[in-house]
Design a protein around this motif. Sequence first.
Motif, PDB file in Angstrom:
ATOM      1  N   MET A 239       0.813  -1.214   0.000  1.00 13.94           N
ATOM      2  CA  MET A 239       0.000   0.000   0.000  1.00 13.94           C
ATOM      3  C   MET A 239       0.853   1.274   0.000  1.00 13.94           C
ATOM      4  N   PRO A 240       1.880   1.400   0.859  1.00 17.24           N
ATOM      5  CA  PRO A 240       2.706   2.609   0.810  1.00 17.24           C
ATOM      6  C   PRO A 240       3.358   2.809  -0.556  1.00 17.24           C
ATOM      7  N   GLU A 241       3.864   1.729  -1.147  1.00 14.22           N
ATOM      8  CA  GLU A 241       4.502   1.842  -2.457  1.00 14.22           C
ATOM      9  C   GLU A 241       3.486   2.178  -3.537  1.00 14.22           C
ATOM     10  N   GLY A 242       2.245   1.661  -3.395  1.00 14.65           N
ATOM     11  CA  GLY A 242       1.200   2.004  -4.346  1.00 14.65           C
ATOM     12  C   GLY A 242       0.920   3.494  -4.385  1.00 14.65           C
ATOM     13  N   LEU A 300      11.437 -12.414   7.195  1.00 14.55           N
ATOM     14  CA  LEU A 300      10.206 -11.708   6.859  1.00 14.55           C
ATOM     15  C   LEU A 300      10.144 -10.306   7.470  1.00 14.55           C
ATOM     16  N   TRP A 301      10.371 -10.196   8.778  1.00 15.53           N
ATOM     17  CA  TRP A 301      10.224  -8.893   9.425  1.00 15.53           C
ATOM     18  C   TRP A 301      11.347  -7.935   9.040  1.00 15.53           C
ATOM     19  N   SER A 302      12.515  -8.470   8.746  1.00 12.63           N
ATOM     20  CA  SER A 302      13.591  -7.605   8.233  1.00 12.63           C
ATOM     21  C   SER A 302      13.196  -7.018   6.888  1.00 12.63           C
ATOM     22  N   MET A 303      12.537  -7.831   6.071  1.00 11.68           N
ATOM     23  CA  MET A 303      12.096  -7.349   4.765  1.00 11.68           C
ATOM     24  C   MET A 303      10.950  -6.341   4.901  1.00 11.68           C
ATOM     25  N   VAL A 304      10.101  -6.544   5.894  1.00  8.08           N
ATOM     26  CA  VAL A 304       9.026  -5.579   6.142  1.00  8.08           C
ATOM     27  C   VAL A 304       9.612  -4.220   6.508  1.00  8.08           C
ATOM     28  N   MET A 305      10.609  -4.221   7.376  1.00  9.24           N
ATOM     29  CA  MET A 305      11.243  -2.954   7.746  1.00  9.24           C
ATOM     30  C   MET A 305      11.972  -2.334   6.562  1.00  9.24           C
ATOM     31  N   ALA A 306      12.560  -3.176   5.719  1.00  8.23           N
ATOM     32  CA  ALA A 306      13.299  -2.665   4.561  1.00  8.23           C
ATOM     33  C   ALA A 306      12.379  -1.988   3.552  1.00  8.23           C
ATOM     34  N   ILE A 307      11.145  -2.467   3.429  1.00  5.45           N
ATOM     35  CA  ILE A 307      10.237  -1.902   2.432  1.00  5.45           C
ATOM     36  C   ILE A 307       9.466  -0.701   2.970  1.00  5.45           C
ATOM     37  N   PRO A 310      12.573   3.025   4.686  1.00  6.83           N
ATOM     38  CA  PRO A 310      13.178   3.976   3.737  1.00  6.83           C
ATOM     39  C   PRO A 310      12.203   4.974   3.127  1.00  6.83           C
ATOM     40  N   ASP A 311      10.880   4.768   3.302  1.00  4.22           N
ATOM     41  CA  ASP A 311       9.924   5.768   2.819  1.00  4.22           C
ATOM     42  C   ASP A 311      10.129   7.108   3.516  1.00  4.22           C
ATOM     43  N   LEU A 312      10.756   7.077   4.704  1.00  2.35           N
ATOM     44  CA  LEU A 312      11.068   8.322   5.421  1.00  2.35           C
ATOM     45  C   LEU A 312      12.000   9.216   4.612  1.00  2.35           C
ATOM     46  N   ILE A 313      12.728   8.621   3.680  1.00  2.00           N
ATOM     47  CA  ILE A 313      13.666   9.400   2.866  1.00  2.00           C
ATOM     48  C   ILE A 313      12.929  10.471   2.070  1.00  2.00           C
ATOM     49  N   VAL A 332      17.653   8.105  -3.192  1.00  2.84           N
ATOM     50  CA  VAL A 332      16.824   7.246  -4.049  1.00  2.84           C
ATOM     51  C   VAL A 332      17.387   5.827  -4.087  1.00  2.84           C
ATOM     52  N   PHE A 333      18.713   5.707  -4.085  1.00  2.00           N
ATOM     53  CA  PHE A 333      19.325   4.373  -4.081  1.00  2.00           C
ATOM     54  C   PHE A 333      18.927   3.607  -2.818  1.00  2.00           C
ATOM     55  N   ILE A 334      19.006   4.269  -1.665  1.00  2.00           N
ATOM     56  CA  ILE A 334      18.664   3.600  -0.396  1.00  2.00           C
ATOM     57  C   ILE A 334      17.196   3.180  -0.395  1.00  2.00           C
ATOM     58  N   GLU A 335      16.311   4.088  -0.834  1.00  6.87           N
ATOM     59  CA  GLU A 335      14.879   3.763  -0.846  1.00  6.87           C
ATOM     60  C   GLU A 335      14.584   2.597  -1.786  1.00  6.87           C
TER      61      GLU A 335
END
Length: 424
Positions: A239-242, A300-307, A310-313, A332-335
């Motif tokens: 949803m955030p990426e959408g 799984l939870w590491s990937m959740v935090m990764a996605i 970085p939206d804070l960027i 942009v690279f980090i995000e």
Amino acid sequence: MTKRNPWAWVPTLYFAEGVPYVAVMTISLIMYKRLGLSNTDITLYTSWLYLPWVIKPLWSPFIDMLKSKRWWIVTMQLLIGAALAGVGFTIPGPWWLQGSLCFFWLMAFSSATHDIAADGFYMLGLNSHQQAYFVGIRSTFYRIATIFSSGLLVGLAGALQVLTREIRYSWSLVFYLMAGIFIALWLYHSWALPKPSEDSERQQQTVTGIVDEFRQTVVTFFQKPQVWAGLGFMLFYRMPEGLLAKVSALFLVDAGHNGGLGLSDGEYGLVQGTVGVIGLTLGGILGGICASRDGLKRWLWSMVMAITLPDLIYVYLSYALPSNLLVINVCVFIEQFGYGFGFSAYMLYLIYYSRGEHKTSHYALCTAFMALSMMIPGMFAGALQESVGYQAFFLIVVATCSLTYIVTWFLRIDPDFGKKQVKA
């Protein structure tokens, strides 16, 4: 069967799969922004272009019935070339918006059909060993197509604008160039694609039989364990990426007095179309390595935090409005790296959910929900952004990250799924 070295057609086939998707989903955003369309209209119109990928499971069974997958591939490439030329032809005219959208729709349906035929042909044209060997090659050339389209071609449009002083003429030339490339790919693949004997054998199925089979596929899909948790994850994990995907691109190129970073087309091609794609690719590779080593559940939870984190960027970028291109590239690279790493969990879960009988058809339904998860939030993202501004919009995106954590919490995943199995 006509023999062909896979190197002669696999890379070019997946390059051809990537270009029209990027043209529809990314290049159209920048072009419409340069042509003066509002963010509300851009995100609404271009989000509707996801629809062919949402509904493609409805017509994928008929591809086997009507013609060979090879025929579908070369025919769709010709249609995509015609659609690209159509966009180029209509841009300078008085009906540029209606005309270009019409041809983008043709391109989207042709591209979705091409995806179905190409992925099926990949399994017919290669043996199991070759399929495993070339899976990384096909992904690499799809990414190369992404960099070529959203990086080089967008940059070329910017350079042509400087030379010609004509925005419409510059974008028209870019789409004519893409059309020429696709006509060349159509001619090349008409010769280079092998002719597997399995591909020429028509399946003896009636329309009624296909409809019954599809109905059975849908029924069994919704009878799977944890179906509601699974559907919630498919629809809301991204949803955030959408919300972010389309608006972030517009933010990068929007003028400073509108709250954007004001990047030129050439700078956008470097930042998002090249550096961002490289970050996305590296994150995806690392995600696959980690999941294959320790299993999806472990990461799984590491990937959740990764996605999500970085939206804070983009919150930072919208407040700081840096002019230093290096800072913007790093952000942009980090995000995108985080998104690539976190997206691995999503793709692996689709495979996990599809296991069992009808796994191929169930996976196709999962990808339909995946496209829907981007289509729906994208439709109103531009209107939301224009009503609150970029700064508040990116804060809202961060707030919606809570949905990602909620839907993930309900999942129950086998700890061994994804791990490399050690033979006794």
